[in-house]
Design a protein around this motif. Structure first.
Motif, PDB file in Angstrom:
ATOM      1  N   THR A  20       0.827  -1.211   0.000  1.00 35.31           N
ATOM      2  CA  THR A  20       0.000   0.000   0.000  1.00 35.31           C
ATOM      3  C   THR A  20       0.858   1.256   0.000  1.00 35.31           C
ATOM      4  N   THR A  21       1.874   1.286   0.845  1.00 38.26           N
ATOM      5  CA  THR A  21       2.740   2.469   0.898  1.00 38.26           C
ATOM      6  C   THR A  21       3.553   2.604  -0.382  1.00 38.26           C
ATOM      7  N   GLY A  22       3.947   1.473  -0.978  1.00 40.23           N
ATOM      8  CA  GLY A  22       4.656   1.531  -2.251  1.00 40.23           C
ATOM      9  C   GLY A  22       3.793   2.107  -3.348  1.00 40.23           C
ATOM     10  N   LEU A  23       2.539   1.674  -3.405  1.00 37.37           N
ATOM     11  CA  LEU A  23       1.602   2.193  -4.407  1.00 37.37           C
ATOM     12  C   LEU A  23       1.338   3.687  -4.187  1.00 37.37           C
ATOM     13  N   PHE A  24       1.229   4.083  -2.923  1.00 39.46           N
ATOM     14  CA  PHE A  24       1.012   5.501  -2.632  1.00 39.46           C
ATOM     15  C   PHE A  24       2.207   6.336  -3.071  1.00 39.46           C
ATOM     16  N   SER A  25       3.409   5.821  -2.819  1.00 38.69           N
ATOM     17  CA  SER A  25       4.618   6.539  -3.225  1.00 38.69           C
ATOM     18  C   SER A  25       4.673   6.701  -4.739  1.00 38.69           C
ATOM     19  N   LEU A  26       4.312   5.644  -5.463  1.00 41.95           N
ATOM     20  CA  LEU A  26       4.275   5.726  -6.925  1.00 41.95           C
ATOM     21  C   LEU A  26       3.218   6.717  -7.389  1.00 41.95           C
ATOM     22  N   TYR A  27       2.080   6.725  -6.706  1.00 36.91           N
ATOM     23  CA  TYR A  27       1.000   7.659  -7.050  1.00 36.91           C
ATOM     24  C   TYR A  27       1.453   9.104  -6.856  1.00 36.91           C
ATOM     25  N   ARG A  28       2.122   9.372  -5.741  1.00 35.69           N
ATOM     26  CA  ARG A  28       2.596  10.728  -5.483  1.00 35.69           C
ATOM     27  C   ARG A  28       3.642  11.137  -6.510  1.00 35.69           C
ATOM     28  N   GLU A  29       4.512  10.225  -6.873  1.00 33.40           N
ATOM     29  CA  GLU A  29       5.528  10.522  -7.886  1.00 33.40           C
ATOM     30  C   GLU A  29       4.878  10.864  -9.220  1.00 33.40           C
ATOM     31  N   ARG A  30       3.828  10.098  -9.564  1.00 28.59           N
ATOM     32  CA  ARG A  30       3.124  10.359 -10.825  1.00 28.59           C
ATOM     33  C   ARG A  30       2.447  11.725 -10.782  1.00 28.59           C
ATOM     34  N   ARG A  31       1.855  12.087  -9.653  1.00 27.21           N
ATOM     35  CA  ARG A  31       1.206  13.380  -9.522  1.00 27.21           C
ATOM     36  C   ARG A  31       2.219  14.520  -9.681  1.00 27.21           C
ATOM     37  N   LEU A  32       3.406  14.329  -9.079  1.00 27.09           N
ATOM     38  CA  LEU A  32       4.430  15.376  -9.158  1.00 27.09           C
ATOM     39  C   LEU A  32       4.948  15.532 -10.581  1.00 27.09           C
ATOM     40  N   LEU A  33       5.102  14.417 -11.288  1.00 27.78           N
ATOM     41  CA  LEU A  33       5.573  14.487 -12.662  1.00 27.78           C
ATOM     42  C   LEU A  33       4.534  15.142 -13.574  1.00 27.78           C
ATOM     43  N   ALA A  34       3.261  14.926 -13.245  1.00 26.18           N
ATOM     44  CA  ALA A  34       2.195  15.478 -14.065  1.00 26.18           C
ATOM     45  C   ALA A  34       1.990  16.978 -13.819  1.00 26.18           C
ATOM     46  N   SER A  35       2.391  17.452 -12.641  1.00 23.43           N
ATOM     47  CA  SER A  35       2.157  18.855 -12.284  1.00 23.43           C
ATOM     48  C   SER A  35       3.233  19.794 -12.850  1.00 23.43           C
TER      49      SER A  35
END
Length: 288
Positions: free
Chosen positions: A273-288
């Motif tokens: 779960t924490t790994g998936l969240f970390s990947l999600y946050r990374e994707r959000r930062l790259l998209a912003s």
């Protein structure tokens, strides 16, 4: 089929291939000395890479000095990872070991922040801390469930983290299959030298079949993981690496009759779960 769907399927195929390799190696049940086992698998894997040269991707050795230094460091870390991981694999349940390895994306993120000063927000740092708490539930330090093999698995995580960090620093022009071949040859040579310290055990037909099959699957894992980088978005395909844990749970139960206890399952769920969240946050930062 969309590129992202193709990439997700390739990532799942890569995880399945690597887990099947682990299962076959575990089935040898320590019948061969470890260095002999690594050497024989390395011989077959290296031969397969050379035989399929050009079909798995470009391969050449026209690499500059800086990248050769990184490849050397990567190969040394791979030697440590192979020895520590396979030692733990022979003595630990497959699913437990695989669950511990799911923390690697978090450890890479943490190491990148500490070593390369890559920006990591407080949310991802919190996720990393919670993820390592999940690992503690799996290895159970201070409890009867903690063994020396649990320590081996944690040290394997460190070696794999160093390996992957080094891979990130390689120039884009360095062919992935060249790195794979050099690493395979270095690990094979180190294992061959290490195997001289113990008498070799006879290789039965069954053991030969297991080692040959493992070599094919580990090469398949490398091939699929390389193809993933060429298909779809990395931020979309990366979460599918956690399907390896599902494969490990199924194969551990079907082949070895092992099923993790409640604490291990809870710890694995936290890590994923924490790994998936970390990947999600990374994707959000790259998209912003």
């Amino acid at each position: 089929m969309s590129p992202n769907l193709g990439g997700a399927l390739l990532m799942m195929a890569s995880m399945a291939a690597f887990t099947l390799n682990d299962t076959l190696i575990k089935l040898t049940a320590g019948a061969l000395p470890l260095f002999q086992l690594i050497f024989l698998r390395g011989v077959i894997t290296s031969a397969l890479i050379l035989a399929l040269s050009g079909r798995l991707g470009p391969m050449h050795l026209r690499i500059d000095r800086r990248d050769w230094g990184l490849i050397a460091l990567r190969s040394l870390s791979e030697i440590g990872a192979a020895y520590l991981f396979l030692t733990a694999l022979i003595h630990m349940p497959l699913a437990n070991l695989t669950a511990i390895l799911q923390v690697v994306p978090l450890s890479i993120t943490l190491a990148s922040a500490l070593v390369f000063r890559e920006p990591v927000g407080w949310r991802r740092m919190l996720a990393i801390a919670v993820g390592f708490t999940g690992v503690l539930l799996i290895v159970k330090p201070g409890a009867e469930g903690f063994t020396i093999w649990s320590l081996y698995s944690l040290l394997a995580v460190l070696c794999i983290t160093l390996r992957d960090l080094t891979t990130r620093r390689l120039s884009r022009g360095v062919p992935s299959m060249s790195v794979t071949l050099v690493t395979s040859l270095v690990v094979m040579t180190a294992a061959g030298l290490g195997s001289l310290s113990d008498p070799w055990a006879p290789v039965t037909g069954e053991l030969a079949l297991l080692i040959c099959s493992a070599s094919v699957f580990v090469l398949g894992g490398y091939f699929f993981s390389i193809q993933v980088m060429r298909v779809g978005e990395v931020s979309f395909t990366a979460p599918f690496r956690y399907t390896g844990l599902i494969w490990a749970l199924l194969l551990g139960w079907l082949v070895f009759g092992d099923w993790p206890g409640p604490l291990t399952l809870i710890g694995a769920a936290i890590v994923v779960t924490t790994g998936l969240f970390s990947l999600y946050r990374e994707r959000r930062l790259l998209a912003s």
